[in-house]
Write a protein that holds these residues in place. Structure first.
Motif, short mmCIF file in Angstrom:
data_model
loop_
_atom_site.label_atom_id
_atom_site.label_comp_id
_atom_site.label_asym_id
_atom_site.label_seq_id
_atom_site.Cartn_x
_atom_site.Cartn_y
_atom_site.Cartn_z
N PHE A 1 -9.70 -4.94 3.19
CA PHE A 1 -10.46 -3.93 3.89
C PHE A 1 -10.44 -4.09 5.38
O PHE A 1 -10.19 -3.17 6.13
N VAL B 1 -15.46 3.34 2.85
CA VAL B 1 -14.78 4.46 2.17
C VAL B 1 -14.39 5.53 3.19
O VAL B 1 -13.27 6.04 3.20
N ILE C 1 -11.36 4.50 5.24
CA ILE C 1 -10.09 4.62 4.53
C ILE C 1 -9.65 6.08 4.47
O ILE C 1 -8.49 6.41 4.63
N ILE C 2 -10.65 6.99 4.28
CA ILE C 2 -10.27 8.40 4.12
C ILE C 2 -9.85 9.00 5.47
O ILE C 2 -8.85 9.69 5.57
N PHE D 1 -5.47 6.28 -14.73
CA PHE D 1 -4.27 5.83 -14.04
C PHE D 1 -3.05 6.63 -14.48
O PHE D 1 -2.26 7.07 -13.66
N ASP E 1 -2.72 8.58 -11.34
CA ASP E 1 -1.92 7.56 -10.66
C ASP E 1 -2.73 6.79 -9.62
O ASP E 1 -2.22 6.39 -8.58
N VAL F 1 -5.65 3.56 -9.42
CA VAL F 1 -6.45 2.56 -10.14
C VAL F 1 -7.86 2.58 -9.59
O VAL F 1 -8.08 2.35 -8.42
N ILE G 1 -10.69 0.77 -8.93
CA ILE G 1 -11.22 -0.59 -8.88
C ILE G 1 -12.72 -0.59 -9.22
O ILE G 1 -13.28 -1.56 -9.69
N VAL H 1 -13.78 11.36 -3.24
CA VAL H 1 -13.04 10.23 -2.68
C VAL H 1 -11.54 10.32 -2.96
O VAL H 1 -10.72 10.16 -2.05
N ILE I 1 -7.46 11.89 -0.55
CA ILE I 1 -6.43 10.93 -0.16
C ILE I 1 -5.32 10.84 -1.20
O ILE I 1 -4.58 9.87 -1.25
N PRO J 1 -0.54 4.29 -1.60
CA PRO J 1 -1.25 3.77 -2.77
C PRO J 1 -2.29 2.71 -2.40
O PRO J 1 -3.36 2.66 -2.99
N ILE J 2 -1.97 1.88 -1.38
CA ILE J 2 -2.93 0.84 -1.01
C ILE J 2 -4.23 1.46 -0.53
O ILE J 2 -5.32 0.97 -0.84
N ASN J 3 -4.15 2.59 0.19
CA ASN J 3 -5.38 3.22 0.66
C ASN J 3 -6.19 3.78 -0.49
O ASN J 3 -7.42 3.75 -0.45
N LEU K 1 -6.22 2.55 -3.53
CA LEU K 1 -6.81 1.38 -4.17
C LEU K 1 -8.04 0.94 -3.40
O LEU K 1 -9.08 0.63 -3.96
N LEU K 2 -7.92 0.93 -2.07
CA LEU K 2 -9.01 0.44 -1.23
C LEU K 2 -10.20 1.38 -1.22
O LEU K 2 -11.34 0.95 -1.14
N ALA K 3 -9.93 2.69 -1.27
CA ALA K 3 -11.05 3.63 -1.24
C ALA K 3 -11.94 3.40 -2.46
O ALA K 3 -13.17 3.37 -2.33
N GLY L 1 -12.06 0.60 -4.00
CA GLY L 1 -12.64 -0.73 -3.77
C GLY L 1 -13.88 -0.63 -2.89
O GLY L 1 -14.86 -1.34 -3.11
N GLY L 2 -13.85 0.27 -1.90
CA GLY L 2 -15.02 0.49 -1.06
C GLY L 2 -16.16 1.05 -1.88
O GLY L 2 -17.32 0.68 -1.70
#
Lengths: 346, 290
Positions: free
Chosen positions: A266, A314, A317-318, B34, B38, B40, B42, B88, B92, B97-99, B101-103, B105-106
């Motif tokens: 993050f 969040v 990231i967006i 998924f 497509d 994941v 988290i 969310v 995006i 893909p990492i973003n 995943l992170l969204a 995760g947030g």
């Protein structure tokens, strides 16, 4: 029309060096200010944390910038911190020997997981989730060996001497640790730069674009990926060790597991993956945000600060996918490009 | 070998099997999302956590019948699935893909803290004591048996939904080729939303089974979230049958590991086995070669 251009590369370089020198002097003088006024004690503590975490974040970005998204860096921090601390408490081994052993362990684990991953082409989501499993393994091992590690209650290295022990690397004076963290942080940035200017960087860039094509062009894919992964893991382990030596307390929640791994990713993404100071900016933003929310909200409403923090992550990231520093630099470059275009037209 | 020892081992094996049912149900929802969207999630286990809280409040505090409470929780988590996708994921969908995943995760952090804010960090139990069944010399908890049964029924229902309805067919088609299907006139955004709602509802169903056996607290998601991801990946991300098999393999490993040593070592063994399987079959035990 033979006027000397204002911004020759040489001049730009000089200005950058002057700016860096001013920042360095300002940073180095913080502990001196602290001897004058106790007011500086808290900011100094925060700055030590920022520098230690910046090291971890910068290390993650070493491989993260090439599309190797690891969710296992919490594991490397945990292994570094716990191995050093356990060797000290149970074998009486000074951190001077414990740290190399811990870092070697981290490198070995990174190799054991990394080699098959790269050999068998585990990429993308799969790589992220395999490394996530590694995070969980380390956390569960710490919990399972709670007779030695204290489990979720945490672990405190045995105090040695009267608050200033070079042998045990324990210093009750935070100024000492401030300088250690400062050197470690600069070292991390130096490594980033070395990698950035090396041939490996071109190889890794090529790999992240197209693995097959770069292998066909003679890039040793597995070897390059493995090198950067071990480097990144070892530096992250070092950050974990520094954190342990500074705080003199570790628990699975502070140095291992999926939550820490996610926190690392993050902060880097919030700051900017592709620029040298991005991870540092990420550390500054996330730690200041968390601390100021904690101080502002206090203990009256448990969870409100982290709720806002999570929400902001969040939104980051967006709306700022390139990170704060990455976004600013891009805006700056676009502005400069637009300015040049206007000058050309005129 | 001692006969008593054998019986305890058998008990561990059967408990592993029953536990596997719930894990399979958990991974089914995640796999469905998924495979189609497509992404994941988290934060999937945190959606389950909210479902568990819903049942705790509706049944444990406001005394609604447990079945009604579970139904309301399923509707609630379905709505959460809608919100997660709508607010969310959909903005995006096009980014790295990492973003994505992170969204999510947030969202994990957000949902954990929000639950802490709303309900504090105490462990809460719905206070429903289900009997322990005895069969010969074997003892089973009724809660586990019930959870296993409902998990199997839930999975069968999802299977029928995916194979027998128009929407299910569209979902399966999208998961096979997302570009072509939009050309065939399938509204992929609608399919994504429906999938997220179904995935969220499955989280609610899993929550109503988990709440029978475990206390609920804001961090409960961390105790079964990672194993759920691992099951999905081991089965081949998006492959529901593979996830089903992986759930039972790993739950047996956990159960047997917990039988011979502590439960944590069972989990360690499961994660190590997962990593080894990934090295042998990187695309998952039933995943297709890419």
């Amino acid at each position: 029309m033979t006027a000397i251009p204002q911004d020759t590369p040489v001049r730009r370089l000089e200005r950058r060096h002057v700016a860096a020198a001013i920042v360095a002097i300002a940073l180095v003088s913080v502990p001196i200010l602290k001897t004058q006024s106790e007011w500086f004690a808290y900011p100094m503590h925060i700055m030590v944390l920022i520098m230690i975490w910046s090291l971890a974040y910068t290390s993650w970005s070493l491989m993260g910038r090439f599309g190797l998204v690891s969710l296992g860096h919490g594991a490397f921090m945990g292994i570094g911190a716990y191995v050093t601390a356990l060797l000290w408490n149970y074998a009486g081994l000074t951190p001077w020997l414990g740290i190399p052993i811990a870092l070697a362990t981290v490198a070995l684990v990174a190799f054991i997981v990394g080699y098959p991953c790269f050999r068998f082409r585990i990429v993308g989501h799969y790589f992220a989730l395999v490394t996530l499993a590694l995070s969980e393994i380390v956390r569960q091992v710490i919990m399972a060996t709670r007779d030695y590690t204290g489990g979720s209650l945490g672990f405190t290295p045995t105090p040695h001497g009267d608050g200033f022990s070079l042998y045990a690397l324990q210093f009750s004076d935070r100024a000492v640790f401030y300088y250690i963290a400062f050197v470690a942080w600069v070292f991390g940035l130096w490594v980033w730069r070395r990698v950035d200017r090396s041939m490996d960087r071109y190889a890794l860039d090529a790999i992240s674009e197209d693995e097959d094509a770069s292998a066909a062009a003679g890039v040793r894919v597995t070897r390059e990926k493995l090198k950067i992964t071990i480097l990144s893991a070892v530096l992250t382990g070092l950050a974990g060790i520094l954190y342990m030596q500074y705080q003199q307390f570790i628990s699975p929640d502070t140095v291992s597991g999926i939550a820490i791994s996610l926190q690392i990713v993050f902060a880097v993404v919030a700051g900017g993956i592709y620029v040298m100071l991005g991870p540092t900016v990420g550390a500054v933003i996330t730690i200041l945000l968390a601390e100021s929310l904690r101080v502002a909200i206090g203990t009256t409403m448990v969870g409100l600060d982290t709720t806002i923090y999570g929400l902001l992550l969040v939104l980051f990231i967006i709306f700022l996918p390139k990170g704060v520093l990455g976004g600013i630099l891009e805006w700056w470059r676009n502005r400069a490009a637009a300015g040049r275009e206007r000058a050309d037209r005129a | 070998m001692d006969t008593i020892f054998d019986i305890y081992l058998l008990e561990a094996l059967i408990n592993g099997l029953l536990f596997g049912g719930v894990l399979a149900l958990l991974s089914l929802g995640l796999n469905l999302i998924f495979g189609v969207v497509d992404v994941v999630w988290i934060c999937y286990a945190e959606v389950v956590m909210f479902g568990m809280y819903a049942i705790f409040w509706l049944h444990g505090v406001y005394d609604l019948p447990i079945v009604l409470a579970a139904l309301l929780a399923i509707i609630g988590t379905g709505a959460m699935g809608f919100l997660v996708h709508f607010l969310v994921i959909s903005p995006i969908l096009g980014s790295a893909p990492i973003n994505q995943l992170l969204a999510t995760g947030g969202l994990l952090f957000f949902l954990q803290s929000f639950a802490t804010l709303l309900w504090g960090i105490e462990f809460r139990n719905i206070g429903l004591r289900l009997p322990v069944l005895q069969w010969g010399e074997l003892f089973f908890s009724y809660a586990r048996l019930l959870a296993f049964g409902i998990a199997v029924i839930g999975m069968a229902a999802i299977y029928l939904f995916l194979t027998r309805t128009y929407m299910g067919t569209a979902i399966r088609a999208i998961s096979q080729d997302r570009e072509i299907m939009t050309l065939m006139g399938v509204d992929s955004r609608k399919v994504y939303l429906v999938t997220s709602v179904v995935g969220g509802s499955l989280a609610g169903l899993a929550a109503s089974l988990l709440v029978l056996q475990y206390d609920v607290h804001p961090f409960v998601g961390l105790s079964f979230g990672p194993i759920t991801f691992v099951i999905c990946v081991m089965g081949g991300l998006g492959n529901m049958v593979g996830g089903f098999i992986a759930a039972f393999i790993l739950s047996e490993v956990i159960s047997i590991g917990g039988f011979y040593a502590e439960l944590e070592w069972g989990y360690v063994a499961a994660f190590v086995l997962f990593i080894i399987v990934m090295f042998i079959r990187p695309e998952g035990i039933l995943g297709k070669k890419s």
